[in-house]
Motif scaffolding. Structure first.
Motif, mmCIF file in Angstrom:
data_model
loop_
_atom_site.group_PDB
_atom_site.id
_atom_site.type_symbol
_atom_site.label_atom_id
_atom_site.label_comp_id
_atom_site.label_asym_id
_atom_site.label_seq_id
_atom_site.Cartn_x
_atom_site.Cartn_y
_atom_site.Cartn_z
ATOM 1 N N ILE A 3 55.455 41.613 67.713
ATOM 2 C CA ILE A 3 56.622 41.453 66.978
ATOM 3 C C ILE A 3 56.623 40.141 65.983
ATOM 4 O O ILE A 3 56.890 40.549 64.912
ATOM 5 N N ARG A 4 55.938 39.219 66.346
ATOM 6 C CA ARG A 4 55.751 37.913 65.499
ATOM 7 C C ARG A 4 55.075 38.554 64.228
ATOM 8 O O ARG A 4 55.426 37.965 63.357
ATOM 9 N N ARG A 5 54.017 39.589 64.380
ATOM 10 C CA ARG A 5 52.983 39.907 63.363
ATOM 11 C C ARG A 5 53.974 40.524 62.223
ATOM 12 O O ARG A 5 54.003 40.179 61.013
ATOM 13 N N ASN A 6 54.988 41.198 62.494
ATOM 14 C CA ASN A 6 55.858 41.892 61.654
ATOM 15 C C ASN A 6 56.951 40.771 61.227
ATOM 16 O O ASN A 6 57.434 41.049 60.186
ATOM 17 N N LEU A 7 57.141 40.020 62.022
ATOM 18 C CA LEU A 7 58.415 39.177 61.643
ATOM 19 C C LEU A 7 57.921 38.063 60.434
ATOM 20 O O LEU A 7 58.710 37.787 59.567
ATOM 21 N N ILE A 8 56.713 37.704 60.489
ATOM 22 C CA ILE A 8 56.178 37.011 59.315
ATOM 23 C C ILE A 8 55.347 37.457 58.448
ATOM 24 O O ILE A 8 55.105 36.648 57.387
ATOM 25 N N ILE A 9 55.167 38.650 58.574
ATOM 26 C CA ILE A 9 54.252 39.196 57.446
ATOM 27 C C ILE A 9 54.866 39.079 55.967
ATOM 28 O O ILE A 9 54.486 39.075 55.036
ATOM 29 N N LEU A 10 56.251 39.318 55.945
ATOM 30 C CA LEU A 10 56.892 39.429 54.870
ATOM 31 C C LEU A 10 56.967 37.803 54.229
ATOM 32 O O LEU A 10 56.920 37.679 53.049
ATOM 33 N N GLY A 11 56.940 36.974 54.996
ATOM 34 C CA GLY A 11 57.018 35.672 54.633
ATOM 35 C C GLY A 11 55.557 35.184 54.191
ATOM 36 O O GLY A 11 55.322 34.193 53.227
ATOM 37 N N ASN A 12 54.567 35.852 54.419
ATOM 38 C CA ASN A 12 53.138 35.387 54.120
ATOM 39 C C ASN A 12 52.572 36.415 52.975
ATOM 40 O O ASN A 12 51.435 36.311 52.825
ATOM 41 N N ILE A 13 53.310 37.112 52.310
ATOM 42 C CA ILE A 13 53.050 38.040 51.222
ATOM 43 C C ILE A 13 52.498 37.056 50.186
ATOM 44 O O ILE A 13 53.193 35.933 49.881
ATOM 45 N N HIS A 14 51.606 37.573 49.462
ATOM 46 C CA HIS A 14 51.086 36.524 48.140
ATOM 47 C C HIS A 14 52.114 36.657 47.273
ATOM 48 O O HIS A 14 52.838 37.549 46.929
ATOM 49 N N GLU A 15 52.191 35.467 46.567
ATOM 50 C CA GLU A 15 53.303 35.215 45.532
ATOM 51 C C GLU A 15 53.382 36.237 44.563
ATOM 52 O O GLU A 15 54.321 36.732 44.084
ATOM 53 N N ASP A 16 52.040 36.967 44.219
ATOM 54 C CA ASP A 16 52.189 37.857 43.201
ATOM 55 C C ASP A 16 52.846 38.992 43.741
ATOM 56 O O ASP A 16 53.639 39.831 42.988
ATOM 57 N N THR A 17 52.637 39.598 44.951
ATOM 58 C CA THR A 17 53.140 40.554 45.618
ATOM 59 C C THR A 17 54.712 40.645 45.666
ATOM 60 O O THR A 17 55.441 41.239 45.879
ATOM 61 N N GLN A 18 54.999 39.236 46.081
ATOM 62 C CA GLN A 18 56.559 38.798 46.096
ATOM 63 C C GLN A 18 57.314 39.082 44.703
ATOM 64 O O GLN A 18 58.312 39.786 44.793
ATOM 65 N N VAL A 19 56.548 38.834 43.817
ATOM 66 C CA VAL A 19 57.152 38.997 42.448
ATOM 67 C C VAL A 19 57.271 40.367 42.262
ATOM 68 O O VAL A 19 58.431 40.889 41.499
ATOM 69 N N LEU A 20 56.300 41.369 42.456
ATOM 70 C CA LEU A 20 56.414 42.553 42.325
ATOM 71 C C LEU A 20 57.575 43.239 43.026
ATOM 72 O O LEU A 20 58.034 44.124 42.640
ATOM 73 N N ILE A 21 57.544 42.712 44.320
ATOM 74 C CA ILE A 21 58.651 43.335 45.151
ATOM 75 C C ILE A 21 60.203 42.880 44.636
ATOM 76 O O ILE A 21 61.043 43.995 44.436
ATOM 77 N N VAL A 22 60.347 41.824 44.194
ATOM 78 C CA VAL A 22 61.633 41.294 43.550
ATOM 79 C C VAL A 22 61.992 42.102 42.569
ATOM 80 O O VAL A 22 63.158 42.547 42.351
ATOM 81 N N VAL A 23 61.038 41.856 41.722
ATOM 82 C CA VAL A 23 61.231 42.754 40.213
ATOM 83 C C VAL A 23 61.191 44.158 40.414
ATOM 84 O O VAL A 23 62.102 45.012 39.691
ATOM 85 N N GLY A 24 60.468 44.823 41.130
ATOM 86 C CA GLY A 24 60.453 46.185 41.543
ATOM 87 C C GLY A 24 61.681 46.698 42.023
ATOM 88 O O GLY A 24 62.384 47.753 41.825
ATOM 89 N N ASN A 25 62.356 45.925 43.057
ATOM 90 C CA ASN A 25 63.450 46.445 43.802
ATOM 91 C C ASN A 25 64.519 46.379 42.917
ATOM 92 O O ASN A 25 65.490 47.249 42.593
ATOM 93 N N PHE A 26 64.785 45.550 41.606
ATOM 94 C CA PHE A 26 65.673 45.560 40.767
ATOM 95 C C PHE A 26 65.752 46.689 39.684
ATOM 96 O O PHE A 26 66.537 47.261 39.614
#
Length: 487
Positions: A230-253
Motif C-alpha cells: 500500500i505504501r508503494r502506491n501511496l508514495i509513488i505519485l510523490g516520487n515521480i520525476h519532475e519532468d513527468t509531473q509537468v507532463l501530467i499537470v499540462v497533459g491533464n489540462f
C-alpha cells in the motif's frame, strides 16, 4: 445461506461463475499462506502478521465480488430499481486497486465482472443510465490498468493509474451535470466551454498542490503505519520525476479541454438526437399524436362517468336531497372540466387539483356510510401559474379507490399533493384486497395506469420520477414532476 445465494444467482451460468471465482480466491489464499509460511520459516520470521495481511486482502476481494453479484447485477437487470449505491461499490473497488489491496489478476477478473454486468443490464431502465455509464468506465479503467501492469515505461502507468480516473469523472460531470444545464442557457456552448475550462483549471491546480504537499511531506510519511504494497502506491505519485509531473499537470489540462470537452459535447448531442428519434417513433407506435393522445385520455373518462352515475344513484336511494345534490354539482364540475379542458395539451395545475378534489369528494359520498374505510387527503392549495398535462394524476387515485376499498375488510387511502418551486410531489397510498375469483377486474391493474406511464415518458422525459411499490396488503405510488410555468 444456499437459499439466499440461489435467490440472488437465478441462472445456472451465474452460479457456475460464482463457484469459479470463489475457488480462485480460496486457492490463491491457500497458496499465499503456504508461500508466506515457507519464506518466513526459512528466515526465522513471524508468520502471524503476514498471514493476517494476506487473509485481509483476499477478504476484500471476496467482499468486492459479492457486492457485484448480490447488489449491482440484480439492480442493473431490474426494470425500475435505482442503482445509486453501485457508484460507492465501484469507488471502493477502484480505491482498493489503487492501494494494491486487490492485485492485478483479481482486478482484471472484477473488471470483467463489471463489464459483464454492464452488457447484461436492462436498457429499458433509463433511471440507471448514469450508473450504467459509470460501470462501463470503471470496468474500462480497471482492465486498461491490468494491461498497463506489463508496460515498463513509467509515465503511461502513472497516467492510467491516476490521470485517467480524473478524466473519466470530468467526462461524467460534463455529460450529466454541465451539459443539461447548458441547454437551458442562451449561449449554451459558451456556458459549457467556460465551465469545462474552469473544471480543467481546478483539477490541474489540484495536481500541482498535491505534488507540492507530497514533496514537502517526504517519502517517509506513510512508512510507520502502512504495509509495504500500500505504501508503494501511496508514495509513488510523490516520487515521480519532475519532468513527468509537468507532463501530467499540462497533459491533464489540455486533454480535458481539447479532448474531453468536444467528446462530451458530441456524445451528448448525438444522444439527444437519438432520444428525439425515439420519441418520434414512440409517438407513431403509441398513436401519440394529438388525436390519439385524446383517445388515451378518453379511455379513462367513460369508465369514471359510469361509476360516478352509479354512485349518485346509490346515494339517491339512501337519502332524499343534500348529498345527492352535492354529488351532482361535483359531477357537473368534472364533466365541464372534461369537455372544456381535458382536450388541451396543458392546463393550470390549480384546475387539475380541483378536478382531483371533486373526484375524491364524490368517492367519499359513496363510502361515507361504510365503517372501516379511512380516506385521508392532504392536498395543498395552489394558486400559481404552473401548467400540467391533464389527467396525469387521477388514474392513480382512481386505481386506489378501485383496488383499495372493501366493504368487508378495513380499508385506507391516503392522497398527498404539494408543490415546491416548479416541482410537484404526489403520493397515493392505499390498502389492497384479494378479489373474488369471479370478479372480471381481478387481474386488471387500474383504468389508464399503463396509459399514464406512457404519457409521463412521452411528455416529461427525464423530468419525472415514478416509484411504484406493492406488497400483499398495500400499494404505494410516488410521483415527482418538473413542471413549466404558464408563458
Amino acid at each position: 445461506m444456499q437459499k439466499f445465494i440461489d435467490e440472488k444467482l437465478k441462472t445456472e451460468p451465474a452460479r457456475i461463475e460464482f463457484g469459479i471465482f470463489t475457488g480462485f480466491v480460496l486457492v490463491s489464499l491457500v497458496f499465499n499462506i503456504v508461500d508466506i509460511t515457507r519464506i518466513q520459516l526459512n528466515n526465522d520470521g513471524l508468520i502471524a502478521g503476514p498471514i493476517m495481511e494476506t487473509f485481509f486482502y483476499h477478504l476484500i476481494i471476496g467482499i468486492s465480488y459479492i457486492m457485484l453479484c448480490f447488489y449491482v447485477t440484480p439492480v442493473f437487470e431490474s426494470r425500475s430499481d435505482k442503482a445509486s449505491n453501485s457508484v460507492y461499490i465501484f469507488a471502493f473497488i477502484s480505491i482498493c486497486i489503487l492501494l494494491d489491496i486487490i492485485n492485478v489478476f483479481f482486478a482484471a477478473l472484477l473488471g470483467l465482472k463489471i463489464l459483464l454486468t454492464y452488457f447484461n443490464r436492462n436498457k429499458q431502465n433509463q433511471v440507471n443510465a448514469y450508473y450504467h455509464e459509470v460501470a462501463l468506465l470503471a470496468a474500462s479503467w480497471i482492465l486498461i490498468l491490468a494491461g498497463a501492469f506489463y508496460i515498463n515505461v513509467i509515465w503511461p502507468k502513472i497516467f492510467i493509474l491516476y490521470s485517467l480516473p480524473v478524466l473519466m469523472m470530468a467526462y461524467l460531470y460534463a455529460i450529466y451535470r454541465i451539459l443539461p444545464k447548458a441547454q437551458l442557457k442562451g449561449r449554451k456552448f459558451l456556458y459549457y466551454l467556460s465551465r469545462m475550462f474552469f473544471m480543467a483549471l481546478l483539477t490541474t491546480l489540484g495536481y500541482v498542490i498535491f505534488f507540492k504537499i507530497r514533496e514537502e511531506a517526504g517519502p517517509g510519511t506513510y512508512e510507520m503505519f502502512t504495509p509495504d504494497n500500500i505504501r508503494r502506491n501511496l508514495i509513488i505519485l510523490g516520487n515521480i520525476h519532475e519532468d513527468t509531473q509537468v507532463l501530467i499537470v499540462v497533459g491533464n489540462f489540455f486533454v480535458q479541454l481539447l479532448i474531453i470537452t468536444p467528446l462530451a459535447w458530441s456524445i451528448y448531442k448525438k444522444r439527444n438526437e437519438k432520444k428525439e428519434e425515439e420519441i418520434t417513433m414512440l409517438r407513431t407506435e403509441l398513436g401519440q399524436s394529438d388525436a390519439n393522445l385524446n383517445f388515451l385520455k378518453s379511455q379513462i373518462n367513460p369508465h369514471f362517468l359510469f361509476n360516478a352515475l352509479n354512485t349518485l344513484y346509490g346515494t339517491a336511494l339512501q337519502e332524499n336531497a343534500e348529498r345527492t345534490g352535492e354529488g351532482i354539482q361535483k359531477l357537473g364540475d368534472m364533466m365541464r372540466f372534461m369537455l372544456q379542458e381535458n382536450t388541451q395539451d396543458k392546463i393550470l395545475l390549480s384546475r387539475d387539483i380541483d378536478y382531483l378534489r371533486n373526484y375524491i369528494l364524490l368517492q367519499q359520498l359513496r363510502t361515507a356510510t361504510s365503517e372501516g374505510i379511512v380516506i385521508n387527503t392532504q392536498i395543498a392549495d395552489y394558486a400559481g401559474n404552473l401548467m400540467i398535462a391533464p389527467m396525469l394524476l387521477i388514474p392513480f387515485v382512481e386505481n386506489a379507490f378501485k383496488h383499495g376499498i372493501s366493504l368487508i375488510n378495513p380499508s385506507h387511502i391516503k392522497v398527498t399533493l404539494q408543490t415546491k418551486d416548479n416541482t410537484l410531489y404526489f403520493d397515493v397510498h392505499n390498502s389492497t384486497h384479494i378479489r373474488n375469483e369471479n370478479d372480471p377486474e381481478k387481474d386488471h391493474s387500474g383504468i389508464g395506469l399503463e396509459n399514464v406511464k406512457q404519457r409521463l415518458n412521452l411528455l416529461y422525459p427525464e423530468r419525472h420520477e415514478l416509484i411504484i411499490r406493492e406488497t400483499g396488503s398495500d400499494f404505494f405510488i410516488h410521483i415527482t414532476l418538473q413542471l413549466d410555468a404558464n408563458s
